[in-house]
Design a protein around this motif. Structure first.
Motif, PDB file in Angstrom:
ATOM      1  N   GLY B 163       0.803  -1.215   0.000  1.00  0.00           N
ATOM      2  CA  GLY B 163       0.000   0.000   0.000  1.00  0.00           C
ATOM      3  C   GLY B 163       0.834   1.261   0.000  1.00  0.00           C
ATOM      4  O   GLY B 163       0.406   2.310  -0.512  1.00  0.00           O
ATOM      5  N   THR B 165       3.547   1.705  -1.597  1.00  0.00           N
ATOM      6  CA  THR B 165       4.336   1.815  -2.831  1.00  0.00           C
ATOM      7  C   THR B 165       4.098   3.165  -3.516  1.00  0.00           C
ATOM      8  O   THR B 165       5.049   3.851  -3.915  1.00  0.00           O
ATOM      9  CB  THR B 165       3.984   0.656  -3.803  1.00  0.00           C
ATOM     10  OG1 THR B 165       4.171  -0.557  -3.105  1.00  0.00           O
ATOM     11  CG2 THR B 165       4.855   0.668  -5.037  1.00  0.00           C
ATOM     12  N   ALA B 166       2.816   3.550  -3.624  1.00  0.00           N
ATOM     13  CA  ALA B 166       2.504   4.819  -4.297  1.00  0.00           C
ATOM     14  C   ALA B 166       3.143   5.983  -3.545  1.00  0.00           C
ATOM     15  O   ALA B 166       3.721   6.890  -4.162  1.00  0.00           O
ATOM     16  CB  ALA B 166       0.993   4.987  -4.377  1.00  0.00           C
ATOM     17  N   SER B 167       3.077   5.948  -2.225  1.00  0.00           N
ATOM     18  CA  SER B 167       3.668   7.023  -1.418  1.00  0.00           C
ATOM     19  C   SER B 167       5.180   7.077  -1.607  1.00  0.00           C
ATOM     20  O   SER B 167       5.773   8.162  -1.665  1.00  0.00           O
ATOM     21  CB  SER B 167       3.359   6.812   0.062  1.00  0.00           C
ATOM     22  OG  SER B 167       1.990   6.866   0.252  1.00  0.00           O
ATOM     23  N   PHE B 170       5.923   8.461  -5.219  1.00  0.00           N
ATOM     24  CA  PHE B 170       5.678   9.901  -5.350  1.00  0.00           C
ATOM     25  C   PHE B 170       6.229  10.691  -4.157  1.00  0.00           C
ATOM     26  O   PHE B 170       5.778  11.797  -3.895  1.00  0.00           O
ATOM     27  CB  PHE B 170       4.167  10.156  -5.477  1.00  0.00           C
ATOM     28  CG  PHE B 170       3.570   9.593  -6.720  1.00  0.00           C
ATOM     29  CD1 PHE B 170       3.810  10.188  -7.964  1.00  0.00           C
ATOM     30  CD2 PHE B 170       2.766   8.455  -6.690  1.00  0.00           C
ATOM     31  CE1 PHE B 170       3.255   9.668  -9.119  1.00  0.00           C
ATOM     32  CE2 PHE B 170       2.219   7.934  -7.840  1.00  0.00           C
ATOM     33  CZ  PHE B 170       2.465   8.537  -9.058  1.00  0.00           C
ATOM     34  N   PHE B 173       7.535  14.193  -4.815  1.00  0.00           N
ATOM     35  CA  PHE B 173       6.448  15.069  -5.224  1.00  0.00           C
ATOM     36  C   PHE B 173       5.557  15.440  -4.037  1.00  0.00           C
ATOM     37  O   PHE B 173       5.101  16.572  -3.905  1.00  0.00           O
ATOM     38  CB  PHE B 173       5.628  14.351  -6.312  1.00  0.00           C
ATOM     39  CG  PHE B 173       4.790  15.288  -7.124  1.00  0.00           C
ATOM     40  CD1 PHE B 173       5.367  16.140  -8.056  1.00  0.00           C
ATOM     41  CD2 PHE B 173       3.415  15.322  -6.953  1.00  0.00           C
ATOM     42  CE1 PHE B 173       4.589  17.003  -8.800  1.00  0.00           C
ATOM     43  CE2 PHE B 173       2.626  16.185  -7.697  1.00  0.00           C
ATOM     44  CZ  PHE B 173       3.215  17.031  -8.624  1.00  0.00           C
ATOM     45  N   LEU B 174       5.353  14.449  -3.160  1.00  0.00           N
ATOM     46  CA  LEU B 174       4.456  14.663  -2.010  1.00  0.00           C
ATOM     47  C   LEU B 174       5.023  15.668  -1.007  1.00  0.00           C
ATOM     48  O   LEU B 174       4.265  16.389  -0.347  1.00  0.00           O
ATOM     49  CB  LEU B 174       4.183  13.331  -1.291  1.00  0.00           C
ATOM     50  CG  LEU B 174       3.176  12.396  -1.961  1.00  0.00           C
ATOM     51  CD1 LEU B 174       3.272  11.009  -1.373  1.00  0.00           C
ATOM     52  CD2 LEU B 174       1.758  12.919  -1.809  1.00  0.00           C
ATOM     53  N   LEU B 186      -1.732  14.588   2.656  1.00  0.00           N
ATOM     54  CA  LEU B 186      -2.133  13.374   1.954  1.00  0.00           C
ATOM     55  C   LEU B 186      -1.318  12.152   2.382  1.00  0.00           C
ATOM     56  O   LEU B 186      -1.864  11.090   2.694  1.00  0.00           O
ATOM     57  CB  LEU B 186      -1.977  13.606   0.449  1.00  0.00           C
ATOM     58  CG  LEU B 186      -2.601  12.574  -0.474  1.00  0.00           C
ATOM     59  CD1 LEU B 186      -4.077  12.385  -0.186  1.00  0.00           C
ATOM     60  CD2 LEU B 186      -2.412  13.000  -1.920  1.00  0.00           C
ATOM     61  N   VAL B 190      -2.533   8.605   4.254  1.00  0.00           N
ATOM     62  CA  VAL B 190      -2.315   7.265   3.683  1.00  0.00           C
ATOM     63  C   VAL B 190      -1.592   6.384   4.699  1.00  0.00           C
ATOM     64  O   VAL B 190      -1.973   5.237   4.934  1.00  0.00           O
ATOM     65  CB  VAL B 190      -1.520   7.355   2.362  1.00  0.00           C
ATOM     66  CG1 VAL B 190      -1.057   5.975   1.902  1.00  0.00           C
ATOM     67  CG2 VAL B 190      -2.363   8.000   1.280  1.00  0.00           C
TER      68      VAL B 190
END
Lengths: 262, 220
Positions: B163, B165-167, B170, B173-174, B186, B190
């Motif tokens: 879960g 992985t996206a964090s 990015f 960028f985040l 955000l 998560v």
């Protein structure tokens, strides 16, 4: 190309949700698979139990058949011989030495035949244990007895190399052989019986054919009369094999049983 | 405010571990207690540094990651033990991960979060978890998965690292200004969700372990 915060939020949320759902789906799938595995194992266990039950039944039937044969032989053969011996001996008149000698000689002959018959019976009893030593010998012994007792012409051929013995399978196959023979005795009115035991491509093939009156296989199976035939199919299937029954009215019957045997 | 969603769920999991595992016969399972204690300590110290002392806590999380990779990897491998015989890959991968972390912290410094190493570590944990599932499927023996402690521990680990992985992808960028205009943090949300999932699964696995131990000891 630049993306806005809203677009990024949407994209990021979507990817995160996908990456969260994927393992959840995987965990669910594994649980489902595991349940199927449990069901499969239960079915396997049930089959094993059914096989063991059928094997036990076969062993008992083999024993029962042997005892029946012995009982029949004791009554019809040995009993008669001993009866004749008693009658002959009781008719001996010691005053008439010549006739007495003749009768005692006849009684001795009857007694000797009785002893011979008793020995043959003992060998038959022993035949039950013969399965442990090999199917070929056990079948030969059964046929030897049958040929003598029932006046059939028996042709037995076998071509089985030295392979490791699988006692369970051999017991089942031996019982199938006995059932097939019983069917011949009861219904076939045959004069000649041919038995062939062969081993080929890791399969044991037993063929029993007779020149009797034959019957319509489908009709007998439909009429629920053929419990013996159903039994042949069922038991052969339990050891991973198959039984084929081919019969034509007036032209004899052939039972071919094939089982995997390594 | 030291009690956030993260710290609360971590503390709950730590308490469950204390109750359920303190008498566990396996040292590997008992290791979870000091590990979770350190997780709680790190989290609370991190919050204290950032909110009360107003200093960066990145170095703390970098240090914590060494502990995380060692403990999680060791325990994952421990769960694979019934299926694998060789320990060769355990040492090779552990050494590899350490080299990657040391290299990144050496190049970027302690005050920059080692997110590349964290991503590599996540991938290793994901692959190992998936491999564990594969071995469970291929195992001929039936396992009561609903109460099988290692299964739920690995499931929690997979959910968390997969879960996140996206964090991780990015990450730059985040934390950049481009996303700061959003009305809520955000990445933090998560990780709150992921932490809840992770520690719920782990707590449940500890309970399973506790029940297993009790039922087996009552049989004796």
């Amino acid at each position: 190309m630049q993306i806005s915060s809203k677009e990024f939020l949407f994209l990021f949320s979507l990817i995160t949700i996908i990456f969260l759902i994927a393992p959840l789906f995987l965990i669910f799938y594994i649980s489902l698979y595991n349940k199927r595995k449990k069901k499969y194992m239960e079915e396997k266990e049930e089959l094993k139990k059914a096989f063991e039950h059928e094997l036990l039944k076969s062993q008992m039937e083999v024993r029962e058949q042997t005892l029946q044969t012995i009982a029949l032989d004791l009554h019809d053969n040995i009993g008669q011989l001993l009866g004749l011996t008693i009658m002959t001996l009781s008719a001996v008149n010691l005053d008439d030495r010549e006739k007495a000698q003749e009768k005692i000689g006849a009684a001795e002959e009857f007694a000797k035949r009785s002893v011979k018959e008793v020995r043959a019976l003992a060998r038959l009893l022993h035949g039950e244990e013969q399965i442990n030593r090999g199917l070929v010998a056990a079948i030969a012994l059964e046929l030897e007895w049958m040929e003598k007792a029932r006046q059939y012409q028996v042709v037995y051929s076998h071509n089985v190399p030295e392979i490791p013995v699988s006692k369970d399978k051999e017991t089942m196959l031996y019982r199938l052989f006995q059932e097939s023979l019983n069917n011949i005795f009861r219904h076939a009115q045959a004069k000649e019986i041919r038995i062939n035991l062969d081993y080929s491509h890791q399969r044991l093939l037993l063929s029993i054919s007779d020149d009797g009156i034959g019957f319509n296989v489908n009709e007998v199976l439909k009429q629920q009369k053929g419990m013996g035939l159903h039994n042949l199919h069922k038991r052969a299937g339990m050891i991973g094999g198959e039984a084929n029954i081919h019969s034509v009215p007036g032209a004899g019957t052939q039972v071919a049983i094939s089982i995997p045997y390594i | 405010m030291l009690f956030t969603v993260n710290t609360t769920i971590e503390l709950i999991c730590f308490l469950v571990a204390c109750v359920c595992l303190h008498r566990d016969k396996s040292a590997a399972w008992r290791l979870m207690i000091p590990y979770l204690a350190l997780v709680c300590l790190t989290e609370i110290t991190g919050i204290y540094l950032r909110k009360h002392l107003h200093v960066s806590n990145t170095w703390l999380y970098n240090v914590y990651q060494y502990l995380e990779l060692t403990v999680i990897w060791s325990f994952l491998y421990f769960n694979l033990k019934p299926y694998v015989t060789s320990n060769k890959w355990y040492y090779i991968i552990l050494a590899g991960l350490w080299v990657i972390f040391i290299t990144e912290t050496y190049i970027r410094g302690w005050n920059v979060f080692a997110n590349i190493s964290a991503s590599v570590m996540s991938i290793v944990f994901i692959i190992t978890s998936l491999y564990y599932f594969l071995l469970v499927i291929r195992d001929e023996a039936y396992l009561q998965l609903s109460t099988h402690a290692p299964f739920w521990w690995v499931s929690g680990t997979l959910l968390y690292y997969f879960g996140s992985t996206a964090s991780n992808v990015f990450f730059d960028f985040l934390i950049s200004g481009a996303i700061m205009s959003l009305p809520f943090p955000l990445r933090y949300i998560v990780f709150n969700i992921l932490n809840v999932l992770l520690y719920c699964c782990w707590s449940y696995s500890f309970l399973c372990r506790f029940r297993q131990r009790n039922s087996s000891s009552s049989l004796v």
